[in-house]
Each structure stands twice: as structure tokens, then as C-alpha cells.
Design a protein around this motif. Structure first.
Motif, PDB file in Angstrom:
ATOM      1  N   ALA A   1      30.615  54.876  46.488  1.00  8.93           N
ATOM      2  CA  ALA A   1      30.823  53.502  46.955  1.00  8.93           C
ATOM      3  C   ALA A   1      29.617  52.627  46.611  1.00  8.93           C
ATOM      4  CB  ALA A   1      31.074  53.491  48.462  1.00  8.93           C
ATOM      5  N   HIS A   2      28.455  53.240  46.373  1.00 11.45           N
ATOM      6  CA  HIS A   2      27.234  52.453  46.161  1.00 11.45           C
ATOM      7  C   HIS A   2      26.710  52.464  44.728  1.00 11.45           C
ATOM      8  CE1 HIS A   2      26.270  52.957  50.718  1.00 11.45           C
ATOM      9  NE2 HIS A   2      27.298  52.180  50.487  1.00 11.45           N
ATOM     10  N   LEU A   3      27.029  53.513  43.977  1.00  5.78           N
ATOM     11  CA  LEU A   3      26.515  53.587  42.602  1.00  5.78           C
ATOM     12  C   LEU A   3      27.063  52.465  41.707  1.00  5.78           C
ATOM     13  CD1 LEU A   3      25.031  54.884  40.233  1.00  5.78           C
ATOM     14  CD2 LEU A   3      26.820  56.621  40.119  1.00  5.78           C
TER      15      LEU A   3
ATOM     16  N   LEU B   1      36.652  45.564  41.253  1.00  2.00           N
ATOM     17  CA  LEU B   1      37.154  44.261  40.775  1.00  2.00           C
ATOM     18  C   LEU B   1      37.183  43.216  41.879  1.00  2.00           C
ATOM     19  CD1 LEU B   1      40.050  45.354  38.371  1.00  2.00           C
ATOM     20  CD2 LEU B   1      37.703  44.701  37.792  1.00  2.00           C
ATOM     21  N   THR B   2      37.455  43.669  43.112  1.00  8.21           N
ATOM     22  CA  THR B   2      37.541  42.708  44.218  1.00  8.21           C
ATOM     23  C   THR B   2      36.199  42.536  44.925  1.00  8.21           C
ATOM     24  OG1 THR B   2      38.205  44.468  45.724  1.00  8.21           O
ATOM     25  CG2 THR B   2      39.985  43.225  44.688  1.00  8.21           C
ATOM     26  N   GLY B   3      35.239  43.442  44.657  1.00 12.05           N
ATOM     27  CA  GLY B   3      33.936  43.347  45.314  1.00 12.05           C
ATOM     28  C   GLY B   3      33.987  43.680  46.792  1.00 12.05           C
ATOM     29  N   THR B   4      34.947  44.492  47.178  1.00 13.03           N
ATOM     30  CA  THR B   4      35.103  44.858  48.588  1.00 13.03           C
ATOM     31  C   THR B   4      34.757  46.338  48.774  1.00 13.03           C
ATOM     32  OG1 THR B   4      37.439  45.271  48.150  1.00 13.03           O
ATOM     33  CG2 THR B   4      36.882  43.130  49.094  1.00 13.03           C
ATOM     34  N   PRO B   5      34.453  46.748  50.021  1.00 12.79           N
ATOM     35  CA  PRO B   5      34.116  48.158  50.241  1.00 12.79           C
ATOM     36  C   PRO B   5      35.306  49.074  49.924  1.00 12.79           C
ATOM     37  CG  PRO B   5      33.559  46.829  52.162  1.00 12.79           C
ATOM     38  CD  PRO B   5      34.362  45.956  51.257  1.00 12.79           C
ATOM     39  N   MET B   6      34.978  50.274  49.496  1.00 16.43           N
ATOM     40  CA  MET B   6      36.011  51.249  49.164  1.00 16.43           C
ATOM     41  C   MET B   6      36.706  51.757  50.438  1.00 16.43           C
ATOM     42  SD  MET B   6      35.053  54.566  46.980  1.00 16.43           S
ATOM     43  CE  MET B   6      34.493  53.689  45.527  1.00 16.43           C
ATOM     44  N   ASP B   7      37.999  52.013  50.352  1.00 14.25           N
ATOM     45  CA  ASP B   7      38.708  52.569  51.513  1.00 14.25           C
ATOM     46  C   ASP B   7      38.130  53.939  51.857  1.00 14.25           C
ATOM     47  OD1 ASP B   7      40.378  50.423  51.522  1.00 14.25           O
ATOM     48  OD2 ASP B   7      41.984  51.420  50.408  1.00 14.25           O
ATOM     49  N   PRO B   8      38.018  54.227  53.167  1.00 16.22           N
ATOM     50  CA  PRO B   8      37.553  55.570  53.527  1.00 16.22           C
ATOM     51  C   PRO B   8      38.582  56.640  53.139  1.00 16.22           C
ATOM     52  CG  PRO B   8      38.180  54.342  55.498  1.00 16.22           C
ATOM     53  CD  PRO B   8      38.273  53.387  54.349  1.00 16.22           C
TER      54      PRO B   8
ATOM     55  N   ALA C   1      38.856  53.146  43.057  1.00 16.72           N
ATOM     56  CA  ALA C   1      37.508  52.723  42.672  1.00 16.72           C
ATOM     57  C   ALA C   1      37.564  51.424  41.869  1.00 16.72           C
ATOM     58  CB  ALA C   1      36.832  53.819  41.855  1.00 16.72           C
ATOM     59  N   ARG C   2      38.560  51.326  40.978  1.00 19.24           N
ATOM     60  CA  ARG C   2      38.695  50.114  40.157  1.00 19.24           C
ATOM     61  C   ARG C   2      38.950  48.905  41.046  1.00 19.24           C
ATOM     62  NH1 ARG C   2      44.108  50.252  37.434  1.00 19.24           N
ATOM     63  NH2 ARG C   2      44.529  49.819  39.612  1.00 19.24           N
ATOM     64  N   ASP C   3      39.854  49.053  42.025  1.00 15.29           N
ATOM     65  CA  ASP C   3      40.185  47.927  42.897  1.00 15.29           C
ATOM     66  C   ASP C   3      38.972  47.486  43.717  1.00 15.29           C
ATOM     67  OD1 ASP C   3      42.656  48.136  41.841  1.00 15.29           O
ATOM     68  OD2 ASP C   3      43.663  48.808  43.677  1.00 15.29           O
ATOM     69  N   ALA C   4      38.203  48.456  44.218  1.00 17.38           N
ATOM     70  CA  ALA C   4      37.019  48.105  45.015  1.00 17.38           C
ATOM     71  C   ALA C   4      36.026  47.324  44.162  1.00 17.38           C
ATOM     72  CB  ALA C   4      36.361  49.372  45.570  1.00 17.38           C
TER      73      ALA C   4
ATOM     74  N   THR D   1      37.064  40.755  38.062  1.00 19.06           N
ATOM     75  CA  THR D   1      38.060  39.720  37.794  1.00 19.06           C
ATOM     76  C   THR D   1      38.934  39.379  38.999  1.00 19.06           C
ATOM     77  OG1 THR D   1      39.466  41.475  36.958  1.00 19.06           O
ATOM     78  CG2 THR D   1      38.223  40.199  35.325  1.00 19.06           C
ATOM     79  N   ARG D   2      38.832  40.162  40.068  1.00 15.95           N
ATOM     80  CA  ARG D   2      39.724  39.888  41.195  1.00 15.95           C
ATOM     81  C   ARG D   2      38.995  39.343  42.419  1.00 15.95           C
ATOM     82  NH1 ARG D   2      43.122  45.250  40.938  1.00 15.95           N
ATOM     83  NH2 ARG D   2      43.416  44.793  43.144  1.00 15.95           N
ATOM     84  N   CYS D   3      37.758  38.856  42.228  1.00 16.79           N
ATOM     85  CA  CYS D   3      37.134  38.085  43.300  1.00 16.79           C
ATOM     86  C   CYS D   3      36.905  36.674  42.776  1.00 16.79           C
ATOM     87  CB  CYS D   3      35.832  38.722  43.803  1.00 16.79           C
ATOM     88  SG  CYS D   3      34.616  39.165  42.548  1.00 16.79           S
ATOM     89  N   ASP D   4      36.760  35.749  43.693  1.00 18.61           N
ATOM     90  CA  ASP D   4      36.533  34.358  43.345  1.00 18.61           C
ATOM     91  C   ASP D   4      35.102  34.219  42.803  1.00 18.61           C
ATOM     92  OD1 ASP D   4      35.845  31.689  43.471  1.00 18.61           O
ATOM     93  OD2 ASP D   4      37.067  31.312  45.254  1.00 18.61           O
ATOM     94  N   ARG D   5      34.917  33.513  41.703  1.00 20.00           N
ATOM     95  CA  ARG D   5      33.623  33.405  41.062  1.00 20.00           C
ATOM     96  C   ARG D   5      32.542  32.880  42.017  1.00 20.00           C
ATOM     97  NH1 ARG D   5      33.084  33.314  35.550  1.00 20.00           N
ATOM     98  NH2 ARG D   5      34.923  34.544  35.262  1.00 20.00           N
TER      99      ARG D   5
END
Ligand SMILES: [Cu+2]
Length: 569
Positions: free
Chosen positions: A540-542, A180-187, A175-178, A380-384
Motif C-alpha cells: 500500500a505504501h511502496l 489511479l484514484t489516489g485512495t488507500p487500498m482496500d484491506p 492495486a491499479r484502482d488504488a 488518471t482517476r483522481c481530479d488534477r
């Protein structure tokens, strides 16, 4: 579990007041331990009392529940009692930074609340990060006078069926990685029934008994299955091969008996169904949970099935060597089967129970869905300059406060934690079933609430949008049930929809799967003072903003003092 008799007995019209209310007490030790599923290397999971699912809370209507939560895990945690109204015990609702600051590692908090005016199946789960994937359990509220108080024939036996999702990776990290990177969570890697994936998963070295749940039944008996979707991001179809169901309740609200061979249950929802064991007893039967994936386009999901085995008592030994009878499941994307089940349920109208309010004080039209927004500093892990996923309601993408919970800010009248400008309609009207071209700039990250006076009757039209995908979002309201007046596909049209409103026996729920690319109309009376979040029950959405909150002002009843051990930030 301790159970003490008390002498309280509130007169309720719909139950015979024949038994004394009791205090049901539990201690939840939340901690990490290692589990191996699907023949993968062991992963650290967080769970209560080292059990998955966690302990069941059994109470009777009117009882008091006391749960001492000791956080021995490395994570901040809170526990939410999903569907419990928390009237007079608002500080016990649990969502992190809405009701309370989290219980820090090494700290404790005691939740106290009542199971008053509610009967049926509810559940508890963590309301921090994605920890509810493994921190969850059932709550069974029986009528005050026991099983004889059921408004349906007394079943011979009852069984809790908790559907879940399993990740081989640690879910906190996931959840943290999704985020911080702003990407969808792994199924998920698997779906589960009572914590076990079942025989359909490849697991050559696995111990069969440890990975498949078995329900042993007596022939020609009636079983009450209390089915809970504790999954994180996936609505499910549920069947038992060779058997049919009569649904008698959903979200701890009795329904008109509804016969079906397939049950649909979205994350957060529960369904109580009677099942008669009238199949050939010499065979065994698969109980199956399969994903219902409504999203178009689809971000990807595990195309697998969770199974358990129904085995009749006295079946010949040879039956164990034959493959159990398989259920024919709907297609993963079968939205018409899902819609038929979800829209056909109606309430069982009982004397003394609340009925749908006919006059509305406040009407809202709220778009719900995914979208995009600029990466935020805390991600912090996506480009501004990068565009990341964001979800919103009326283009307000909800951000939890960090210094003080919404409820505490409301109670102490502290400004700057939230604003009272959640809009009654979206900033732009368009064809919600098609993605518009210029939506990004008008979605804002904010902490907006809708403030309503005590006893306001609120009607909300929830309209799904197609910004990233059409999808059925399971919308959950804390602190209240709502009546579901109508549901449909396409754009909501007041002129035609009003004619379809069920004002006689609409189903009552705490979580509603809004039709994908469609709408639903709900009504509730805001007579529970406090701060109640309404949000998508997909984890994934909250965290990316699919939420808002109702601030309900004090009336004849007011917020009590926070408990002495209330967690501080
Ligand atoms: Cu959602």
C-alpha cells in the motif's frame, strides 16, 4: 527441481567445508488460474506452478540457484529473492524498474544467484504491482554440512509456515484502482496460513480440509517452524495454543535463543523458532495469526484471525470432534507486545560472521511516513486539483523510472533516469510525532538516490512521522543485511540514543519494523556494488513513494555484464 553436484567449495570460517556446492534448478511457470476462498465466487489469481504458496527452494549454503521464470500470466512480472545478497549477480535481484524491466507476458528470464554466506529462512516473491499477494514461496538455506551445522540442537522436523493475506478481488485490479484514484487500498478479506484462511471465517458451504491447514506432530519432539510473513500490508502476531517457542533466527540471521509464547513478524520478515510438542496429545491446538495494526488513526483492517490446526499423532478419534484449544491473542493494537518481541532479539555472535562496524563514514537521518501530494497526470482517476495519498522518505516521494531500470542507467551511465541528491536529512525539523500544518508543499515526487563509495559504512536513523498516521513501516533493504543498533518511541535524540546502542550483539536483519511514532538506528557496510532499493514492505505504501535507493559504486569487485536474456523495456 534438479540438483547437480559441483566442485566449488569456498572456505568460510563459520561453516565446515565438508560438502560440495550444488546447482539447484527450478522452472517457475507464472500463470493465472481460478480459486475460490471464503465461499466467494472464484477469482483469478496469479501464481507459480498453480500453487499457493508456490514451490519452496531448498538449498545449502554456497549452492547456486537457477530459476527459469516463464511468464504465462497477462501481467508484467519480476521475481525478487528476498534477503539474498546477490553479490556478483546484481542483475538477478528483481524489483521492477530498479533492477530490471519486467518480464512481459509470453516472455522468460532466468535468474541465477548464489546462496553464499547466508543460512536460514528467506523467501521469493513477485516485485511487480501487488502480485506478490499470491506469487510467493519459501527459500530454505541449510548449513553447508546440513542440519548438524545448526548452532542449536538439531530439530526432529522442520515446517514452513507462510502467513498471507487474501483478497476476494483480483489483486492486480485492486492495486491499479488504488493508484489511479489516489485512495488507500482496500484491506484484505482474510489472513491465511500456508494459503488457507482456517475455521474462524464464515464459510458455510466450504470444505473444511481445503480451507484449514493441518500440522500433524509427534509427541515430545522438537519442530523448527520457519515462519514467513508473506502478507502484503499487515504485520502479524503468531501463536500456537498450549505451546511456546524458542526463537533461533530472524531474516536468515541466527539469534541468541529467545523464549516467548508470541512471535511478531512484519511483512518481509522471517522468524525461525523451535517448538517442543509437549502438550496433552489427546487435544488439538489452534495455530493462530492475527493482525498487528499499529496505525493511529487506523484506515481500517480485517479484524479476523487465520487459524491452522496442530494435531498429535495417535490422538483418539474423539479429539477430532472437540473444538481445538484456542490461543489467547494480543489485542490487534498491542504495540508493547510487538515492541518487546521486535526489540529484544539479539544476534548469536559466531566466529567468522560479520560484526557491527564501530566507525561510521556516512550518517543519515531519514523521516519515513505517509503524506499527501497533488494528483499526478498518470493517476488518471483522481481530479488534477485533488490531494491524494503520497508516502515519502525525507519528503522525497519515490517514483520508479519508466524507460530504463535504475541499475541499467547506473551501469550504462545514462543520465536523466535518476538524480544523486537524496538528502541526508529532512528539509524541515519538527516534532515528528505530531502532524505539522504546512508539510504538503515540500514533498516532491522524484527519483533520488544516495550514492556511496564502495565499503562506506552507512548509519541511518529512520524516524517515523505522523503526517497522516503514526504507523510501523517495515523497512526492507535489498542487497545487504543491516545491524539494528537501537529502537525507541518518540523523537530520536542523539544524546540519549547513543547510550542505548547495542554494539556487542545487535540483531541483523533485512527488514525492520520501525516502531510506530518512533525511530530505529541501522548500520551496514556498502560493499556490494549496485543499485539497492530501501523501501516500505507494505504494497500500500511502496507505489505511492515510500522508497529510496542506494547507489553503491564499484570497488575491488564491480558489476558484471547483464545476462544475455535480460528483459528490455
Ligand atoms: Cu509503510
Amino acid at each position: 527441481m534438479a540438483r547437480r553436484s559441483g566442485f566449488l567449495c569456498f572456505a568460510l570460517a563459520f561453516v565446515a567445508c565438508s560438502a560440495r556446492a550444488a546447482v539447484v534448478e527450478h522452472t517457475f511457470n507464472v500463470g493465472n488460474f481460478s480459486v475460490s476462498q471464503l465461499c466467494q465466487p472464484a477469482t483469478a489469481i496469479t501464481a507459480v506452478n498453480r500453487r499457493l504458496p508456490g514451490p519452496t527452494i531448498h538449498v545449502h549454503e554456497g549452492d547456486t540457484v537457477v530459476v527459469h521464470v516463464n511468464n504465462n500470466s497477462p501481467y508484467n512480472i519480476t521475481v525478487h529473492w528476498h534477503g539474498l545478497f546477490q553479490r556478483g549477480t546484481q542483475w538477478a535481484d528483481g524489483p521492477e524498474m530498479v533492477t530490471q524491466c519486467p518480464i512481459r507476458p509470453g516472455h522468460s528470464y532466468t535468474y541465477r544467484y548464489n546462496a553464499t554466506g547466508q543460512e536460514g529462512t528467506l523467501w521469493w516473491h513477485a516485485h511487480s504491482s501487488m502480485l506478490r499477494a499470491t506469487v510467493h514461496g519459501a527459500i530454505v538455506i541449510k548449513p553447508r554440512n546440513g542440519e548438524q551445522g545448526y548452532p542449536f540442537p538439531k530439530p526432529d522436523k522442520e515446517e514452513i509456515i507462510m502467513l498471507g493475506e487474501w483478497w476476494n478481488r483480483n489483486v492486480f485490479d485492486l492495486a491499479r484502482d488504488a493508484f489511479l484514484t489516489g485512495t488507500p487500498m482496500d484491506p484484505a478479506d482474510a489472513y491465511t496460513i500456508n494459503g488457507k484462511p482456517g475455521d474462524m471465517y464464515n464459510c458455510s458451504g466450504g470444505n473444511h480440509k481445503r480451507r484449514t491447514y493441518k500440522l500433524k506432530v509427534q509427541s515430545n519432539s522438537t519442530y523448527l517452524l520457519r515462519i514467513i510473513n508473506a502478507g502484503v500490508n499487515t504485520p502479524m502476531f503468531f501463536k500456537v495454543a498450549g505451546h511456546t517457542f524458542t526463537v533461533v533466527a530472524a531474516d536468515a540471521s541466527y539469534t541468541t535463543p529467545y523464549k516467548t509464547n508470541v512471535i511478531v513478524v512484519a511483512p518481509g520478515q522471517t522468524v525461525d523458532a523451535l517448538m517442543v510438542t509437549d502438550a496433552t496429545p489427546s487435544r488439538r491446538y489452534y495455530m493462530v495469526a492475527s493482525p498487528y495494526e499499529s496505525a493511529v488513526p487506523n484506515p481500517g483492517f480485517s479484524r479476523t484471525l487465520a487459524t491452522a490446526i496442530v494435531e498429535y499423532a495417535g490422538a483418539p478419534r474423539t479429539s477430532a470432534r472437540r473444538r481445538p484449544v484456542m490461543a489467547r491473542m494480543p489485542a490487534f493494537t498491542d504495540k508493547s507486545t510487538a515492541h518487546r518481541f521486535l526489540s529484544n532479539l539479539t544476534a548469536l555472535v559466531l566466529p567468522g560472521r560479520p560484526t557491527v562496524p564501530l566507525a561510521v563514514d556516512t550518517s543519515m537521518f531519514v523521516t519515513i511516513g505517509l503524506g499527501t501530494a497533488a494528483c499526478r497526470p498518470e493517476q488518471t482517476r483522481c481530479d488534477r486539483n485533488q490531494t491524494v495519498f503520497a508516502a515519502s522518505m525525507n519528503n522525497a516521494s519515490f517514483v520508479l523510472p519508466t524507460t530504463m531500470s535504475l541499475l541499467e542507467a547506473h551501469y550504462r551511465n545514462v543520465s536523466g533516469v535518476y538524480t544523486r541528491d537524496f538528502p541526508d536529512k529532512p528539509p524541515l525539523a519538527f516534532d515528528y510525532t505530531k502532524p505539522p500544518s504546512d508539510m504538503d508543499d515540500i514533498t516532491t515526487k522524484s527519483t533520488k538516490v544516495k550514492t556511496v563509495a564502495y565499503n562506506t559504512t552507512v548509519e541511518v536513523v529512520l524516524q517515523n512521522t505522523a503526517l497522516v498516521a503514526l504507523e510501523s513501516h517495515p523497512m526492507h533493504l535489498h542487497g545487504n543485511n543491516f545491524f539494528v543498533l537501537a529502537q525507541g518511541f518518540g523523537n530520536y535524540d542523539n544524546n540519549t540514543a547513543v547510550m542505548r546502542y547495542n554494539l556487542v550483539n545487535p540483531q541483523e536483519r533485512n527488514t525492520l519494523a520501525v516502531p510506530p511514532g518512533g525511530w530505529a538506528v541501522i548500520r551496514f557496510v556498502a560493499n556490494n556494488p549496485g543499485m539497492w532499493i530501501m523501501h516500505c514492505h507494505f504494497d500500500a505504501h511502496l507505489p505511492i513513494g515510500l522508497a529510496m535507493a542506494f547507489e553503491v559504486q564499484n570497488g575491488p569487485t564491480a558489476l558484471p555484464l547483464p545476462p544475455a536474456d535480460f528483459p528490455q523495456c
